[in-house]
Design a protein around this motif. Sequence first.
Motif, short mmCIF file in Angstrom:
data_model
loop_
_atom_site.label_atom_id
_atom_site.label_comp_id
_atom_site.label_asym_id
_atom_site.label_seq_id
_atom_site.Cartn_x
_atom_site.Cartn_y
_atom_site.Cartn_z
N GLY A 345 20.54 44.89 45.45
CA GLY A 345 19.63 45.07 46.58
C GLY A 345 18.29 44.41 46.34
O GLY A 345 17.34 44.62 47.12
N ILE A 346 18.22 43.58 45.29
CA ILE A 346 16.96 42.92 44.95
C ILE A 346 16.51 42.02 46.11
O ILE A 346 17.32 41.29 46.67
N GLY A 347 15.26 42.09 46.42
CA GLY A 347 14.72 41.29 47.53
C GLY A 347 14.44 42.12 48.76
O GLY A 347 13.64 41.71 49.62
N GLY A 348 15.08 43.29 48.87
CA GLY A 348 14.84 44.12 50.05
C GLY A 348 13.39 44.54 50.16
O GLY A 348 12.83 44.60 51.26
N ASP A 349 12.76 44.83 49.01
CA ASP A 349 11.34 45.21 49.03
C ASP A 349 10.47 44.08 49.55
O ASP A 349 9.37 44.32 50.08
N HIS A 350 10.92 42.86 49.40
CA HIS A 350 10.09 41.70 49.73
C HIS A 350 10.31 41.17 51.14
O HIS A 350 9.45 40.47 51.67
N VAL A 351 11.44 41.47 51.73
CA VAL A 351 11.72 40.95 53.08
C VAL A 351 11.77 42.05 54.13
O VAL A 351 11.43 41.80 55.30
N ALA A 352 12.19 43.26 53.75
CA ALA A 352 12.27 44.33 54.73
C ALA A 352 10.95 45.09 54.85
O ALA A 352 10.79 45.93 55.74
N TRP A 353 10.04 44.81 53.98
CA TRP A 353 8.68 45.35 54.03
C TRP A 353 7.77 44.14 54.11
O TRP A 353 8.22 43.01 54.11
N CYS A 354 6.48 44.31 54.21
CA CYS A 354 5.61 43.14 54.17
C CYS A 354 4.22 43.54 53.75
O CYS A 354 3.90 44.72 53.57
N SER A 355 3.37 42.56 53.60
CA SER A 355 2.03 42.76 53.08
C SER A 355 1.11 43.39 54.13
O SER A 355 1.14 43.02 55.31
N GLU A 356 0.27 44.30 53.66
CA GLU A 356 -0.76 44.86 54.55
C GLU A 356 -1.81 43.82 54.91
O GLU A 356 -2.63 44.04 55.80
N ALA A 357 -1.78 42.66 54.24
CA ALA A 357 -2.79 41.62 54.50
C ALA A 357 -2.71 41.10 55.93
O ALA A 357 -3.66 40.49 56.41
N TYR A 358 -1.59 41.31 56.61
CA TYR A 358 -1.52 40.91 58.03
C TYR A 358 -2.63 41.59 58.84
O TYR A 358 -3.05 41.07 59.88
N TYR A 359 -3.08 42.76 58.40
CA TYR A 359 -4.07 43.49 59.18
C TYR A 359 -5.45 42.85 59.11
O TYR A 359 -6.33 43.20 59.89
N HIS A 360 -5.62 41.90 58.20
CA HIS A 360 -6.87 41.13 58.20
C HIS A 360 -6.98 40.35 59.51
O HIS A 360 -8.06 40.29 60.13
#
Length: 618
Positions: A345-360
């Motif tokens: 399941g490696i990679g799920g954390d990186h594609v199914a979630w995303c960075s809070e930096a979008y809120y900038h």
Amino acid sequence: MTPLHESAGTGPGDAHFAVLTDREEAAAVARSFSPPGCRTVNHPSGRPWLVGHWKDDEAVVVRARDTALAVIGCCPVEADELRRRAEQLRDLSEVDALARSLPGSFHLVAALDGRIRVQGTASGLRLVFHTEIAGTRVAATRADILADARGLDPDPAELAVRLLWPAPYPLYETSLWPAVTAVPPHEAVVVAADGRTARHTRWWTPPEPVVPLAAAADGVREALQEAVDARTRRGGTVSCDLSGGLDSTSVCFLADRSPARVVAGTWPGRDPADTDLYWAEQAARHLPDVEHVVWDADASPLVYDDLLAIDDVLDEPTIGVMDRSRALHHLPELAARGSRVHLTGIGGDHVAWCSEAYYHRLLRTRPTHALRQLRGFRALWQWPLGGTVRALADTRPYGRWLADAADRLREPAVPSVATALGWGMAPRVFDWVTTDAERLARRAILDAAATAVPLHPDRGMHADLEQIRSTTRVIRQWDHMAARAGLPLASPFLDDRVVEACLAVRPAERVTPYRYKPVLTAAMSGVVPEACLRRTNKATASMDASNGLRENRGDLLTLWEDSRLERLGLVDGAELRRLARRPASPGLSDAILYSTIAAEVWLRGLARSGSRTCTRIP
């Protein structure tokens, strides 16, 4: 291929190869890449085109008139379909569309009118390098075989960069040998008919994140199902991680829909607060046809185990060596149960979630919504108000941020909110890194900053892409290690089509403080039982790391007693030996040793293999 030392070996799923032009001088060079046991695909002229190692089911090679196409890796494309595409090809630029249409994870090589084009994956899981050897340009999937063919030494300055924690984009995407050029994952290398002139051309651009979650869920599910099917469609037995987390659970349920028999493995954590086993058993109850194997938690290796025994020959240092024993421990048993490939399941954390930096950016385009979400993030991550305001007010371009970081390499880590809402984590060097190494790393950062362009103008998308690409640098090396151990790994979440489907989702719906991985829960609704989709956290394995640091202090001391990095003048061996005797020292549990250990283990691997090694900093 240039022979690797005997213990390195290769294994199933460990495809690697060189690509040569259709010229006499290239044919002569090919002999240095052709030890016994390698495979060769020729140009129509009879001169070698592809030279290396791969299994029959890892390659589809077709020809049509003056065109040849090769897909090497995991891709369900049939030869007839690929031949039809080859027949339609009139220019190498048209290969871009082909690359963006195929599922799976693979290298794509094309030859047309004497020119060749080579690319890996946009995720960075499969890379391409090239260099000039005896007057001809040669591309390959590993940097070290090109360096060995030229008799090159690794550059101490590149190693100094690898001692940074973390090494920021684009510094980690170079090769350790400056004469060997790394091709960025989103680009292909095209070699002209003269056999020498090479240029890079962009073939992939991330999707604009504008698709509503409700409209995107079906596409995410279909892309992930297709990625799993690419590994399971031939039937037989496959194995899957079943950690109880949403990522591995989703892959396991999708694999259960396939013609393959599935064996699922769960490692309970040592920490009594770890709930992985509970959630894994919840999932297993809904998978009656899946064989569920629960490993003994106390028998599983710890972080830092067996560092001195690692003999993998890798083309760059990787922090993956810290978890090598843990990652490979169960593979022989799964292979004994008949598994031909192990899905993670490696990679799920990186594609199914995303960075809070979008809120900038969202604060400036959707301020009311952004402020509501940011209040939630502040409560969730305990961000201070002042630090949050400063991070949101910071409008430095990426190059300026990178240059500023070069002047603060010895300063304490920046607050987490600055990392989360900014361009990323600022690089640091630690007390045991010498001033010479710091000087080299700082120079490299400033040189990169002078021309650096972020992976995307939106710092949220940049952060997502950087996380994906830095993660695949580790998984790429784990894949090699696992193949040597006899059971290849597959990470469906890191297939390009899955990455694209997830990145296309609106960030305001993809990352929120009020829902856990909403993209995956929406996509897997109806596939994974609702009871299994309710999990809202994940285990951290922090006890395995802290125990490993303590129990392996003797090995760490041995590692630093004859340190290759110390010989090169890059680290203070005495300070590292002092820390090895005091594994409870403040801060060591934060993985700050990882990059240094990775570089040391890599240098030892070079010495074992008989490859050339660095010379001391002048």
